[in-house]
Design a protein around this motif. Structure first.
Motif, mmCIF file in Angstrom:
data_model
loop_
_atom_site.group_PDB
_atom_site.id
_atom_site.type_symbol
_atom_site.label_atom_id
_atom_site.label_comp_id
_atom_site.label_asym_id
_atom_site.label_seq_id
_atom_site.Cartn_x
_atom_site.Cartn_y
_atom_site.Cartn_z
ATOM 1 N N GLY A 177 1.031 -1.339 0.276
ATOM 2 C CA GLY A 177 0.206 0.156 0.409
ATOM 3 C C GLY A 177 0.761 1.027 0.292
ATOM 4 O O GLY A 177 2.472 0.918 0.468
ATOM 5 N N ALA A 178 0.469 2.424 -0.114
ATOM 6 C CA ALA A 178 0.917 3.714 -0.159
ATOM 7 C C ALA A 178 1.941 3.949 0.712
ATOM 8 O O ALA A 178 3.218 4.368 0.643
ATOM 9 C CB ALA A 178 0.837 4.702 0.272
ATOM 10 N N ASP A 211 -2.861 8.913 6.114
ATOM 11 C CA ASP A 211 -2.048 9.806 7.660
ATOM 12 C C ASP A 211 -2.511 11.019 8.070
ATOM 13 O O ASP A 211 -3.152 11.885 7.094
ATOM 14 C CB ASP A 211 -0.479 9.588 6.805
ATOM 15 C CG ASP A 211 -0.084 7.930 6.776
ATOM 16 O OD1 ASP A 211 0.503 7.331 6.387
ATOM 17 O OD2 ASP A 211 -0.889 7.329 7.684
ATOM 18 N N THR A 236 -0.251 -1.170 4.575
ATOM 19 C CA THR A 236 -1.156 -0.638 3.713
ATOM 20 C C THR A 236 -2.249 -0.820 5.218
ATOM 21 O O THR A 236 -1.949 -1.593 5.904
ATOM 22 C CB THR A 236 -2.011 -1.538 3.262
ATOM 23 O OG1 THR A 236 -3.350 -1.422 2.560
ATOM 24 C CG2 THR A 236 -2.158 -3.266 3.366
ATOM 25 N N VAL A 284 -9.448 -0.634 3.017
ATOM 26 C CA VAL A 284 -9.936 -0.997 1.622
ATOM 27 C C VAL A 284 -10.334 -1.883 1.145
ATOM 28 O O VAL A 284 -9.641 -3.008 1.346
ATOM 29 C CB VAL A 284 -9.431 0.174 0.804
ATOM 30 C CG1 VAL A 284 -10.079 0.160 -0.375
ATOM 31 C CG2 VAL A 284 -10.222 1.600 1.208
HETATM 32 N N1 APR Z 1 6.145 2.588 5.939
HETATM 33 C C1 APR Z 1 5.432 1.844 6.608
HETATM 34 N N2 APR Z 1 4.461 1.472 6.478
HETATM 35 C C2 APR Z 1 4.172 3.306 6.125
HETATM 36 C C3 APR Z 1 4.842 4.656 6.330
HETATM 37 C C4 APR Z 1 6.003 4.300 6.188
HETATM 38 N N3 APR Z 1 7.240 4.729 5.701
HETATM 39 N N4 APR Z 1 4.149 5.096 6.247
HETATM 40 C C5 APR Z 1 3.076 5.129 6.504
HETATM 41 N N5 APR Z 1 2.215 4.026 6.228
HETATM 42 C C6 APR Z 1 1.438 2.744 6.183
HETATM 43 C C7 APR Z 1 0.492 3.732 7.237
HETATM 44 O O1 APR Z 1 0.488 3.585 8.983
HETATM 45 C C8 APR Z 1 -0.834 3.262 7.067
HETATM 46 O O2 APR Z 1 -1.257 1.690 7.504
HETATM 47 O O3 APR Z 1 0.926 2.895 5.261
HETATM 48 C C9 APR Z 1 -0.243 2.625 5.113
HETATM 49 C C10 APR Z 1 -1.255 3.674 4.539
HETATM 50 O O4 APR Z 1 -2.507 3.838 4.389
HETATM 51 P P1 APR Z 1 -3.578 4.143 3.337
HETATM 52 O O5 APR Z 1 -3.070 6.158 3.226
HETATM 53 O O6 APR Z 1 -4.512 3.836 4.011
HETATM 54 O O7 APR Z 1 -3.133 4.256 2.281
HETATM 55 P P2 APR Z 1 -2.982 2.084 1.515
HETATM 56 O O8 APR Z 1 -4.129 1.127 2.846
HETATM 57 O O9 APR Z 1 -2.561 1.828 0.273
HETATM 58 O O10 APR Z 1 -4.655 3.421 0.531
HETATM 59 C C11 APR Z 1 -5.514 1.356 -0.162
HETATM 60 O O11 APR Z 1 -6.964 3.312 -0.459
HETATM 61 O O12 APR Z 1 -7.750 5.210 -1.101
HETATM 62 C C12 APR Z 1 -7.827 3.698 -1.719
HETATM 63 O O13 APR Z 1 -7.224 3.296 -3.576
HETATM 64 C C13 APR Z 1 -6.622 4.090 -2.930
HETATM 65 O O14 APR Z 1 -4.697 1.916 -3.146
HETATM 66 C C14 APR Z 1 -5.884 2.926 -1.959
HETATM 67 C C15 APR Z 1 -6.688 2.025 -1.007
#
Ligand code: APR
Length: 236
Positions: A13-14, A27, A177, A181
């Motif tokens: 994930g992001a 975040d 992630t 979602v």
């Molecule tokens: N190292 C590890 N984990 C991290 C770091 C880091 N440096 N920085 C942030 N994180 C973690 C956060 O703790 C969180 O659990 O990354 C995650 C980011 O969560 P989201 O912003 O919700 O991103 P993601 O889980 O990828 O979102 C899923 O939601 O909006 C939709 O399509 C979009 O693909 C995306 C989906």
């Protein structure tokens, strides 16, 4: 040291791209704290104002092109090169940092910033740096160009292939992630039900941390290389 063999499915994930300078969504200063996702990441938002949606993705495409893979992306690519067996990265990310780090088996379930899609005929082609809705489709010439991104309310790509991989997995690892979602948030449950060992690597516990057998907290650029180092160099 563990032998790098078996069926491994990794979900990213992001958070894995955060230390490459690409924003996360939820975040503190995440994208959804600065943009109304219903306006820029839904079919309705695109229908209402395609220029606004393209501006949002044109900016993210420029950021992604200016970013570099980090130690976490590079470590996964190195592990894949010495892995014997099935190795699949399912990413929710739309950047291409996994590919630029050298990963080969990458599945973008939410689409790609580097892809353009015709809303008329479904044709796909490489995105230009700056895209607009009235860019004519190379196949049907319709001025209905959209980013090849899966928006909220749309169905993620290649789900059958993903579920098949999860059902067969020996090991499932989720990296960066939030587990908020679906369907990706249920992948640990799916894998565990099929007998896989499930590990979460994250800066903080995700919303589905209880679905995992183990959880490691920290930045991906530390956790992922450390985890990769636990696998010996060859399957022998
Ligand atoms: N190292 C590890 N984990 C991290 C770091 C880091 N440096 N920085 C942030 N994180 C973690 C956060 O703790 C969180 O659990 O990354 C995650 C980011 O969560 P989201 O912003 O919700 O991103 P993601 O889980 O990828 O979102 C899923 O939601 O909006 C939709 O399509 C979009 O693909 C995306 C989906």
């Amino acid at each position: 040291m563990k032998s790098p063999v078996g069926r491994l499915v990794i979900l990213t994930g992001a958070g894995i791209s955060a230390e490459s300078g690409l924003g996360t969504f939820r975040d503190r200063d995440g994208l959804w704290t600065r943009h109304d996702l219903s306006k820029v990441a839904t079919p309705e938002g695109f229908a209402e104002d395609p220029a606004r949606v393209h501006a949002f993705y044109n900016a993210r495409r420029a950021n992604a092109r200016a970013a570099a893979p980090n130690a976490a992306h590079l470590a996964l690519a190195a592990l894949e090169r010495r892995w014997s067996g099935d190795f699949l990265i399912v990413t929710q990310n739309v950047d291409d940092l996994h590919e630029r780090a050298g990963s080969r088996n990458v599945l973008h379930m939410h689409g790609v910033l580097e892809g353009a899609l015709c809303a008329g005929c479904g044709h796909r082609w490489p995105a230009s740096a700056v895209m607009a809705a009235d860019d004519p489709c190379p196949a049907c010439a319709a001025p209905r160009t959209r980013p090849d991104i899966v928006w909220f309310g749309e169905y993620p790509y290649q789900m059958e292939r993903i579920w098949q991989a999860l059902r067969a997995a020996d090991l499932f690892v989720a990296i960066g992630t939030s587990g908020t979602v679906y369907p990706a948030a249920a992948f640990a449950q799916d894998a565990a039900r099929a007998g896989a060992e499930c590990l979460e690597l994250n800066a903080e516990a995700s919303a589905v941390a209880s679905d995992f057998h183990a959880l490691r907290i920290g930045p991906a650029t530390r956790l992922v290389p450390e985890w990769v180092a636990e696998w010996r160099d060859g399957p022998g």
